[in-house]
Design a protein around this motif. Structure first.
Motif, PDB file in Angstrom:
ATOM      1  N   VAL A  53       0.862  -1.177   0.000  1.00 34.64           N
ATOM      2  CA  VAL A  53       0.000   0.000   0.000  1.00 34.64           C
ATOM      3  C   VAL A  53       0.899   1.227   0.000  1.00 34.64           C
ATOM      4  CG1 VAL A  53      -1.797   1.242   1.255  1.00 34.64           C
ATOM      5  CG2 VAL A  53      -1.753  -1.255   1.280  1.00 34.64           C
ATOM      6  N   GLY A  54       0.618   2.138  -0.864  1.00 30.20           N
ATOM      7  CA  GLY A  54       1.425   3.344  -0.926  1.00 30.20           C
ATOM      8  C   GLY A  54       0.937   4.231  -2.043  1.00 30.20           C
ATOM      9  N   SER A  55       1.494   5.391  -2.085  1.00 29.32           N
ATOM     10  CA  SER A  55       1.101   6.315  -3.139  1.00 29.32           C
ATOM     11  C   SER A  55       2.074   6.181  -4.300  1.00 29.32           C
ATOM     12  CB  SER A  55       1.097   7.742  -2.607  1.00 29.32           C
ATOM     13  OG  SER A  55       2.393   8.090  -2.173  1.00 29.32           O
ATOM     14  N   PRO A  56       1.596   6.332  -5.520  1.00 27.40           N
ATOM     15  CA  PRO A  56       2.497   6.259  -6.673  1.00 27.40           C
ATOM     16  C   PRO A  56       3.437   7.462  -6.680  1.00 27.40           C
ATOM     17  CG  PRO A  56       0.295   6.894  -7.367  1.00 27.40           C
ATOM     18  CD  PRO A  56       0.209   6.564  -5.904  1.00 27.40           C
ATOM     19  N   PRO A  57       4.567   7.314  -7.324  1.00 26.89           N
ATOM     20  CA  PRO A  57       5.496   8.447  -7.369  1.00 26.89           C
ATOM     21  C   PRO A  57       4.882   9.596  -8.155  1.00 26.89           C
ATOM     22  CG  PRO A  57       6.220   6.700  -8.835  1.00 26.89           C
ATOM     23  CD  PRO A  57       5.069   6.163  -8.050  1.00 26.89           C
ATOM     24  N   PRO A  58       5.267  10.798  -7.840  1.00 24.39           N
ATOM     25  CA  PRO A  58       4.693  11.949  -8.557  1.00 24.39           C
ATOM     26  C   PRO A  58       5.061  11.893 -10.032  1.00 24.39           C
ATOM     27  CG  PRO A  58       6.528  12.642  -7.183  1.00 24.39           C
ATOM     28  CD  PRO A  58       6.251  11.205  -6.839  1.00 24.39           C
ATOM     29  N   SER A  59       4.068  12.142 -10.869  1.00 23.34           N
ATOM     30  CA  SER A  59       4.301  12.056 -12.304  1.00 23.34           C
ATOM     31  C   SER A  59       4.918  13.332 -12.873  1.00 23.34           C
ATOM     32  CB  SER A  59       2.988  11.753 -13.026  1.00 23.34           C
ATOM     33  OG  SER A  59       2.072  12.801 -12.784  1.00 23.34           O
TER      34      SER A  59
END
Length: 143
Positions: A53-59
């Motif tokens: 679970v985590g946030s995707p890297p900033p695009s």
């Protein structure tokens, strides 16, 4: 089993009954049906996975791109500037390998360029640890 004789006939010769015995066929079909019923629940089992679970890297952060072109005369260009010696390519790749975040390398060979030059550039990227390499412009080879 396969032949049934009837001795009540008056002719003296027993009559031959030519019916197919379907009992073995039914037995085989029942065994196959039981095997099918037993194996179906095995295919329906679910596998529980603990996914990270985590946030995707900033695009918004795009990696740097280094463009290496090889023209029809097998001249190597680094970001549009012609390189005169193979050592010059190696020193620039060493500089890229020393960077904390290694950029992507896009190699665009010309259709008429020698394979030896392309293979040397590709092997240099591998030797210096530049793993993000893409060969672009391959649509020109489909002609």
């Amino acid at each position: 089993m396969g032949m049934n004789t009837n001795s009540s006939s008056n002719s003296g010769d027993p009559e031959v009954m030519a019916d197919i015995n379907t009992t073995p066929l039914i037995d085989v079909m029942l065994v196959l049906l039981i095997m099918l019923i037993i194996t179906i629940p095995i295919q329906l089992h679910a596998v529980n996975l603990d996914l990270p679970v985590g946030s995707p890297p900033p695009s918004s952060v795009l990696p740097d791109i280094v463009k290496i072109d090889i023209d029809a005369k097998s001249t190597v260009y680094w970001q549009g500037v012609a390189l005169t010696a193979p050592q010059e390519l190696e020193t620039r790749m060493q500089e890229l390998a020393a960077m904390p975040v290694r950029p992507e390398v896009h190699i665009r060979p010309d259709k008429a360029a020698s394979y030896e030059t392309f293979a040397r550039v590709l092997s240099d990227t591998r030797r210096f640890g530049l793993n993000k390499v893409g060969v672009i412009g391959s649509e020109q080879f489909l002609e």
